[in-house]
Write an enzyme that holds these catalytic residues in place. Sequence first.
Site, PDB file in Angstrom:
ATOM      1  N   CYS A   1       0.839  -1.187   0.000  1.00  0.00           N
ATOM      2  CA  CYS A   1       0.000   0.000   0.000  1.00  0.00           C
ATOM      3  C   CYS A   1       0.886   1.254   0.000  1.00  0.00           C
ATOM      4  O   CYS A   1       1.789   1.376   0.823  1.00  0.00           O
ATOM      5  CB  CYS A   1      -0.896  -0.060   1.224  1.00  0.00           C
ATOM      6  SG  CYS A   1      -1.172   1.474   2.068  1.00  0.00           S
ATOM      7  N   GLU A   2       0.641   2.144  -0.944  1.00  0.00           N
ATOM      8  CA  GLU A   2       1.516   3.308  -1.072  1.00  0.00           C
ATOM      9  C   GLU A   2       1.258   4.357   0.022  1.00  0.00           C
ATOM     10  O   GLU A   2       2.036   5.282   0.186  1.00  0.00           O
ATOM     11  CB  GLU A   2       1.370   3.948  -2.458  1.00  0.00           C
ATOM     12  CG  GLU A   2       0.051   4.651  -2.692  1.00  0.00           C
ATOM     13  CD  GLU A   2      -0.024   5.272  -4.082  1.00  0.00           C
ATOM     14  OE1 GLU A   2       0.913   5.092  -4.877  1.00  0.00           O
ATOM     15  OE2 GLU A   2      -1.037   5.940  -4.358  1.00  0.00           O
ATOM     16  N   HIS A   3       0.194   4.201   0.768  1.00  0.00           N
ATOM     17  CA  HIS A   3      -0.102   5.182   1.819  1.00  0.00           C
ATOM     18  C   HIS A   3       0.612   4.855   3.124  1.00  0.00           C
ATOM     19  O   HIS A   3       0.860   5.734   3.930  1.00  0.00           O
ATOM     20  CB  HIS A   3      -1.620   5.259   2.061  1.00  0.00           C
ATOM     21  CG  HIS A   3      -2.375   5.675   0.847  1.00  0.00           C
ATOM     22  ND1 HIS A   3      -3.560   5.074   0.449  1.00  0.00           N
ATOM     23  CD2 HIS A   3      -2.094   6.603  -0.087  1.00  0.00           C
ATOM     24  CE1 HIS A   3      -3.969   5.630  -0.665  1.00  0.00           C
ATOM     25  NE2 HIS A   3      -3.113   6.555  -1.025  1.00  0.00           N
ATOM     26  N   HIS A   4       0.866   3.568   3.370  1.00  0.00           N
ATOM     27  CA  HIS A   4       1.473   3.167   4.648  1.00  0.00           C
ATOM     28  C   HIS A   4       2.714   2.291   4.487  1.00  0.00           C
ATOM     29  O   HIS A   4       3.320   1.906   5.489  1.00  0.00           O
ATOM     30  CB  HIS A   4       0.454   2.395   5.498  1.00  0.00           C
ATOM     31  CG  HIS A   4      -0.785   3.177   5.812  1.00  0.00           C
ATOM     32  ND1 HIS A   4      -1.912   3.153   5.009  1.00  0.00           N
ATOM     33  CD2 HIS A   4      -1.071   4.014   6.830  1.00  0.00           C
ATOM     34  CE1 HIS A   4      -2.834   3.935   5.519  1.00  0.00           C
ATOM     35  NE2 HIS A   4      -2.365   4.470   6.627  1.00  0.00           N
TER      36      HIS A   4
ATOM     37  N   GLN B   1      -5.149  -0.544  -4.305  1.00  0.00           N
ATOM     38  CA  GLN B   1      -5.846  -1.692  -4.880  1.00  0.00           C
ATOM     39  C   GLN B   1      -6.646  -1.278  -6.112  1.00  0.00           C
ATOM     40  O   GLN B   1      -6.745  -2.025  -7.086  1.00  0.00           O
ATOM     41  CB  GLN B   1      -6.758  -2.316  -3.821  1.00  0.00           C
ATOM     42  CG  GLN B   1      -7.418  -3.595  -4.309  1.00  0.00           C
ATOM     43  CD  GLN B   1      -8.251  -4.251  -3.234  1.00  0.00           C
ATOM     44  OE1 GLN B   1      -7.953  -4.138  -2.055  1.00  0.00           O
ATOM     45  NE2 GLN B   1      -9.307  -4.942  -3.636  1.00  0.00           N
TER      46      GLN B   1
ATOM     47  N   HIS C   1      -6.025  -5.534   3.847  1.00  0.00           N
ATOM     48  CA  HIS C   1      -4.960  -4.532   3.964  1.00  0.00           C
ATOM     49  C   HIS C   1      -4.426  -4.499   5.386  1.00  0.00           C
ATOM     50  O   HIS C   1      -5.187  -4.266   6.331  1.00  0.00           O
ATOM     51  CB  HIS C   1      -5.501  -3.143   3.574  1.00  0.00           C
ATOM     52  CG  HIS C   1      -5.798  -3.021   2.111  1.00  0.00           C
ATOM     53  ND1 HIS C   1      -5.087  -2.197   1.278  1.00  0.00           N
ATOM     54  CD2 HIS C   1      -6.713  -3.641   1.336  1.00  0.00           C
ATOM     55  CE1 HIS C   1      -5.553  -2.304   0.041  1.00  0.00           C
ATOM     56  NE2 HIS C   1      -6.549  -3.164   0.058  1.00  0.00           N
TER      57      HIS C   1
ATOM     58  N   CYS D   1      -2.820  -2.221   6.702  1.00  0.00           N
ATOM     59  CA  CYS D   1      -3.014  -0.891   7.292  1.00  0.00           C
ATOM     60  C   CYS D   1      -4.403  -0.748   7.892  1.00  0.00           C
ATOM     61  O   CYS D   1      -4.638   0.149   8.697  1.00  0.00           O
ATOM     62  CB  CYS D   1      -2.729   0.202   6.261  1.00  0.00           C
ATOM     63  SG  CYS D   1      -3.762   0.141   4.794  1.00  0.00           S
TER      64      CYS D   1
END
Length: 206
Positions: free
Chosen positions: A96-99, A137, A165, A167
């Site tokens: 996941c590119e956010h976390h 995703q 996920h 996260c």
Amino acid sequence: MTPAPAGPVPARHRSLRVVPPREGVNLPAVERAVADLLVALGKDPTSEHLSDTPRRVARSFVELLTPREFDLTTFPNDEGYDELVLAKSIPVQSLCEHHLLPFHGITHVGYLPGERILGLSKLARVVELFARDLQTQERLTQQVADALQEHLAPQGVGVVIEAEHSCMSLRGVRATGSRTVTSALHGLLRADARSRQEFFALTGIR
Ligand code: ZN
């Protein structure tokens, strides 16, 4: 007398070399950054237990972010097969590119053949090609569908990803076991209600 063929017989299969669509990971720079991160987390990266951690973490990122090249081989659809081809439950794992935390699950990839068909193992390779990246995703689902539409030109493409996920399950709301479902459709699987229903029924998605 039969005239001799006017040149070499063309190959029946067509192959397209698919290479990762981006720069590779800078291993030494990641090692330095992980050592800095350990310091920022209040840890001593020179301690006996952590001294090798920057190297291990950097290599993990290389593995998670580097897809393997492969040949996308297609064959002529000689028998005119025009029903859905569906590869179910292809494992998928990505970051996941956010976390920078992993998400993992399964992918269902289906297509309605046009003039050419695809070696089935290649569907999993297309998923991996885009999964080994910092991702959402939603984007991953779309990229797999777009790539198959572009390279195979089928009458329709459908991609569904169901993933959990980290996260969401390990932090934040701690929604363990919750799965996120995304889909992307092209061609007849998007435009034709019956084809679309058949696709979602076979994937088990309602
Ligand atoms: Zn996340």
